[in-house]
Enzyme design. Structure first.
Site, mmCIF file in Angstrom:
data_model
loop_
_atom_site.group_PDB
_atom_site.id
_atom_site.type_symbol
_atom_site.label_atom_id
_atom_site.label_comp_id
_atom_site.label_asym_id
_atom_site.label_seq_id
_atom_site.Cartn_x
_atom_site.Cartn_y
_atom_site.Cartn_z
ATOM 1 N N SER A 118 39.565 125.903 52.205
ATOM 2 C CA SER A 118 38.556 126.787 52.778
ATOM 3 C C SER A 118 37.262 125.983 52.947
ATOM 4 O O SER A 118 37.288 124.771 53.202
ATOM 5 C CB SER A 118 38.366 127.998 51.854
ATOM 6 O OG SER A 118 37.352 128.841 52.351
ATOM 7 N N LYS A 136 37.679 130.390 57.827
ATOM 8 C CA LYS A 136 37.906 129.991 56.426
ATOM 9 C C LYS A 136 38.010 131.210 55.505
ATOM 10 O O LYS A 136 38.744 131.186 54.516
ATOM 11 C CB LYS A 136 36.795 129.044 55.966
ATOM 12 C CG LYS A 136 36.837 127.667 56.638
ATOM 13 C CD LYS A 136 38.159 126.936 56.428
ATOM 14 C CE LYS A 136 38.075 125.464 56.803
ATOM 15 N NZ LYS A 136 39.351 124.762 56.656
HETATM 16 N N1 LIG Z 1 34.488 117.345 55.559
HETATM 17 C C1 LIG Z 1 33.833 118.438 55.211
HETATM 18 O O1 LIG Z 1 32.578 118.442 55.085
HETATM 19 C C2 LIG Z 1 34.581 119.701 54.928
HETATM 20 C C3 LIG Z 1 33.877 120.769 54.330
HETATM 21 C C4 LIG Z 1 34.549 121.964 54.084
HETATM 22 C C5 LIG Z 1 35.877 122.089 54.409
HETATM 23 N N2 LIG Z 1 36.537 121.044 54.992
HETATM 24 C C6 LIG Z 1 37.940 121.212 55.327
HETATM 25 O O2 LIG Z 1 38.712 120.207 54.701
HETATM 26 C C7 LIG Z 1 39.913 119.991 55.470
HETATM 27 C C8 LIG Z 1 40.098 118.500 55.707
HETATM 28 O O3 LIG Z 1 39.021 118.046 56.487
HETATM 29 P P1 LIG Z 1 38.541 116.522 56.517
HETATM 30 O O4 LIG Z 1 37.072 116.573 56.411
HETATM 31 O O5 LIG Z 1 39.352 115.713 55.585
HETATM 32 O O6 LIG Z 1 38.878 116.177 58.051
HETATM 33 P P2 LIG Z 1 39.428 114.860 58.766
HETATM 34 O O7 LIG Z 1 38.984 113.637 58.065
HETATM 35 O O8 LIG Z 1 39.096 115.017 60.206
HETATM 36 O O9 LIG Z 1 41.014 115.021 58.587
HETATM 37 C C9 LIG Z 1 41.695 116.055 59.258
HETATM 38 C C10 LIG Z 1 43.180 115.783 59.224
HETATM 39 O O10 LIG Z 1 43.838 116.809 59.967
HETATM 40 C C11 LIG Z 1 44.694 116.215 60.950
HETATM 41 N N3 LIG Z 1 44.704 117.085 62.126
HETATM 42 C C12 LIG Z 1 43.640 117.555 62.819
HETATM 43 N N4 LIG Z 1 44.048 118.310 63.833
HETATM 44 C C13 LIG Z 1 45.411 118.315 63.784
HETATM 45 C C14 LIG Z 1 46.414 118.929 64.562
HETATM 46 N N5 LIG Z 1 46.104 119.703 65.627
HETATM 47 N N6 LIG Z 1 47.720 118.731 64.226
HETATM 48 C C15 LIG Z 1 48.052 117.958 63.180
HETATM 49 N N7 LIG Z 1 47.127 117.354 62.378
HETATM 50 C C16 LIG Z 1 45.828 117.538 62.688
HETATM 51 C C17 LIG Z 1 44.052 114.870 61.247
HETATM 52 O O11 LIG Z 1 45.038 113.931 61.661
HETATM 53 P P3 LIG Z 1 45.317 113.471 63.163
HETATM 54 O O12 LIG Z 1 43.990 113.322 63.847
HETATM 55 O O13 LIG Z 1 46.083 112.204 62.963
HETATM 56 O O14 LIG Z 1 46.146 114.568 63.735
HETATM 57 C C18 LIG Z 1 43.568 114.463 59.857
HETATM 58 O O15 LIG Z 1 44.632 113.899 59.110
HETATM 59 C C19 LIG Z 1 39.746 120.839 56.738
HETATM 60 O O16 LIG Z 1 40.420 122.073 56.552
HETATM 61 C C20 LIG Z 1 38.256 121.091 56.803
HETATM 62 O O17 LIG Z 1 37.927 122.270 57.512
HETATM 63 C C21 LIG Z 1 35.929 119.854 55.243
#
Ligand SMILES: NC(=O)c1ccc[n+]([C@@H]2O[C@H](COP(=O)([O-])OP(=O)(O)OC[C@H]3O[C@@H](n4cnc5c(N)ncnc54)[C@H](OP(=O)(O)O)[C@@H]3O)[C@@H](O)[C@H]2O)c1
Length: 229
Positions: A118, A136
């Site tokens: 989330s 979320k």
């Molecule tokens: N970073 C923050 O500040 C933050 C804060 C709160 C919550 N979150 C949540 O944490 C989670 C992880 O985020 P992150 O920050 O680690 O992001 P990230 O570094 O962009 O990683 C996202 C991952 O999801 C994969 N992905 C994206 N779209 C996809 C699709 N359509 N099909 C299959 N794979 C897909 C990407 O791989 P490919 O591009 O290889 O497909 C990548 O492995 C998310 O749910 C995000 O909303 C993040």
């Protein structure tokens, strides 16, 4: 099985799981050069309506992490219905579809754990977050509902709710020293999150050490969710 294991929080989780000797399966659109050869990868877009795992998974799956998502920040008047639908599709329906496809191997583990991601924005009102916060909040609803529904199958379901974490997804919010400093200051603990902060909580929730925890949404946010600076 880690959906979104090629970057950020998911990539960190994959690394921590490998250190613990887990057999790791990753779903993402692209691969990552840091993965060792033993990582099983299926290139797949989770928004594909024809999504099918087609024998990718083993007969038994002990854990599923859905680390795919978005940070689509816009003033409310600029958000379209499509923005809301796309955030819902990626954050909620992608998880639904994968969980449905993994249900049999998760049940057959006779003790499995699902972790959804989330955001602090689901519970703390933040400007420009209307679309992603709505999606979320739905992720949190999904987590608690499935936790109740799956107790009989011994599948625990929890969600983690991070605040701003230094990943590719958050780069537009962190691409100058000024933005980094301002973001760090907004958090009572004085820094933003690192992928390992979240990965450590996720691997704990996957492990036997958390075997009495289900139906929880656990904030991991440097204090932003509950404290005043
Ligand atoms: N970073 C923050 O500040 C933050 C804060 C709160 C919550 N979150 C949540 O944490 C989670 C992880 O985020 P992150 O920050 O680690 O992001 P990230 O570094 O962009 O990683 C996202 C991952 O999801 C994969 N992905 C994206 N779209 C996809 C699709 N359509 N099909 C299959 N794979 C897909 C990407 O791989 P490919 O591009 O290889 O497909 C990548 O492995 C998310 O749910 C995000 O909303 C993040």
């Amino acid at each position: 099985m880690v959906a979104g294991g090629s970057s950020g929080i998911g990539l960190s989780t994959v690394g921590l799981l490998l250190e613990q000797g887990a057999n790791v399966y990753v779903i993402s659109r692209t691969t990552h050069e840091q993965w060792p050869a033993e990582v099983h990868h299926l290139a797949l877009d989770v928004t594909d309506p024809a999504l099918a795992l087609n024998g990718f998974l083993p007969d038994v799956v002990h854990g599923l992490v859905y680390s795919v998502g978005s940070i689509n920040l816009k003033p409310f008047h600029r958000l379209t219905a499509d923005d809301f639908l796309q955030d819902y599709q990626l954050n909620v329906l992608g998880a639904v579809s994968l969980i449905q496809q993994c249900l049999k191997p998760l049940k057959d583990a006779k003790g499995a754990s699902i972790v959804l991601i989330s955001s602090v924005a689901a519970k703390v009102g933040l400007p420009f977050h209307a679309s992603i916060a709505s999606a979320k909040a739905a992720v949190e609803g999904l987590a608690v509902s499935l936790a109740a529904e799956f107790v009989a199958q011994k599948i625990r379901v929890n969600a983690v709710a991070p605040s701003l974490t230094d990943t590719q997804l958050a780069q537009s919010l962190l691409n100058t020293p000024e933005k980094q400093e301002a973001s760090a200051k907004r958090h009572p603990l004085g820094r933003i999150g690192q992928p390992e902060d979240i990965g450590n909580l996720i691997t704990f929730l996957l492990s036997e050490q958390s075997s009495w925890i289900t139906g929880q949404v656990i904030g991991i946010d440097g204090g932003l969710g509950h404290l005043k600076n």
